[in-house]
Design an enzyme around this catalytic site. Structure first.
Site: not given
Length: 240
Positions: A75, A142, A144, A149
């Protein structure tokens, strides 16, 4: 400990996690190269793997197996300059790429003028490369994986995503978007190692391993993967 198809390994501290992970990564790369003649691996940035990279670039720096390894960037922040420390491209080069003799490093350019063109270019690279042999992942608070996401549904192999407020806070960045390999690419990897360190990851690890498989927690999809090893230290379980 073994849970379902996934192995979970508890380490006493992050130092032992790093040493064991570095040994395992090298062992697996050697086996893949022995079997296929080359290895295609994906490595993340972030705090958790930094000690692993330190070991890889020192203890295993001169291992000839690196010359058979293609490394894929997972990423990158949109608008991050690859020549500056803000970018994951720069961080991966500093952590490992500049220290070992790789066959190839496939990377993203966060500063590309045409973002969609860069996404398509990278997607084509990933498509042509084929499934990764080994993928090392961290997990966001969270849930991811890379920057896939929560709630993102896509058929693309590479996507441009909006970063959640939580991710921006945790990573202490002002970037609002990122390029990322998606779950479509991640779950095609033949073998995955998920790393989690620190008490802040305790809740999300439990959701990912034991909760429902849902895009609300992207990491929960690892439950559907046949070869995922989950490594975490005691603090990530709330025991230490």
């Amino acid at each position: 400990v073994k849970l379902g198809k996934n192995f979970l390994v508890l380490f006493s501290d992050d130092r032992f996690l790093s040493v064991s992970s570095a040994e395992l990564i090298m062992e697996k790369i050697r086996k893949i190269v022995e079997k296929k003649g080359e290895a295609k691996i994906g490595l993340p940035t972030g705090n958790t793997p930094q000690k692993i990279y330190e070991l890889l670039r020192t203890d295993y720096k001169d291992d000839p197996v690196w010359e058979k390894v293609t490394l894929v960037q997972l990423d990158e922040y949109v608008d991050a300059d690859p020549l500056l420390p803000e970018s994951f491209h720069y961080q991966l080069k500093e952590a490992l790429v500049n220290h070992v003799k790789l066959k190839r490093f496939i990377s993203l350019n966060g500063k590309a003028e045409d973002k969609e063109k860069e996404r398509k270019r990278y997607e084509e690279e990933i498509k042509n490369l084929g499934a990764l042999d080994l993928l090392l992942l961290g997990i966001g608070r969270n849930g991811h994986l890379a920057f896939h996401e929560p709630g993102i549904k896509t058929s693309n192999l590479v996507e441009i995503v909006n970063l959640s407020k939580e991710t921006k806070e945790d990573n202490r960045v002002n970037f609002s978007q990122a390029f990322t390999l998606t779950l479509n690419t991640i779950l095609k990897a033949e073998e995955i190692i998920l790393l989690a360190s620190g008490e802040r990851k305790k809740e999300i690890i439990q959701k990912a391993i034991l909760g429902a498989v849902s895009l609300d927690v992207p990491a929960s999809y690892l439950q559907t993967h046949n070869q995922t090893h989950i490594f975490f230290d005691r603090s990530a379980t709330g025991e230490g």
